[in-house]
Motif scaffolding. Sequence first.
Motif, PDB file in Angstrom:
ATOM      1  N   PHE A  36       0.656  -0.711   0.044  1.00 46.77           N
ATOM      2  CA  PHE A  36      -0.097   0.504  -0.035  1.00 46.77           C
ATOM      3  C   PHE A  36       1.053   0.730   0.073  1.00 46.77           C
ATOM      4  N   LEU A  80      -6.733   1.321   3.528  1.00 45.45           N
ATOM      5  CA  LEU A  80      -5.473   0.425   3.739  1.00 45.45           C
ATOM      6  C   LEU A  80      -6.059  -1.015   4.128  1.00 45.45           C
ATOM      7  N   SER A  83      -7.710  -2.624   1.826  1.00 45.50           N
ATOM      8  CA  SER A  83      -6.822  -3.036  -0.288  1.00 45.50           C
ATOM      9  C   SER A  83      -5.778  -4.529   0.277  1.00 45.50           C
ATOM     10  N   VAL A  88       3.183  -1.355   4.252  1.00 43.41           N
ATOM     11  CA  VAL A  88       2.746   0.003   4.103  1.00 43.41           C
ATOM     12  C   VAL A  88       4.183   0.863   2.669  1.00 43.41           C
TER      13      VAL A  88
END
Length: 105
Positions: A36, A80, A83, A88
């Motif tokens: 992400f 997030l 997703s 991240v």
Amino acid sequence: MASATAFFPRIVALGRGAAKTQLRSVLQQCNVSKPFVVTDKNLEALTRSVLDSNELSGEVYADEVDEPTSDRVDAMAAALSSSGADGVLAIGGGSPLDAAKLAVV
């Protein structure tokens, strides 16, 4: 607020072109295959290009706000959460980096 634990590896790739030359290596070091990616609108096209050229799937979250508000961070955290990302990554200056850290927790 419920407590949370987040792992923040200390990998910071700096310099012009770092996203292009070091992205795959950084993701491998962190064992991330579907990132992400948090960036800003100015770097959104470059970020998508780098992911595509490295044949990486992932979601790019490009915020247009220079200084993220709590509402913007909440929206990012929701994106997030839905997703399916396994990590991240932030690309850009301080705002994307700070917002990404906040969205994780």
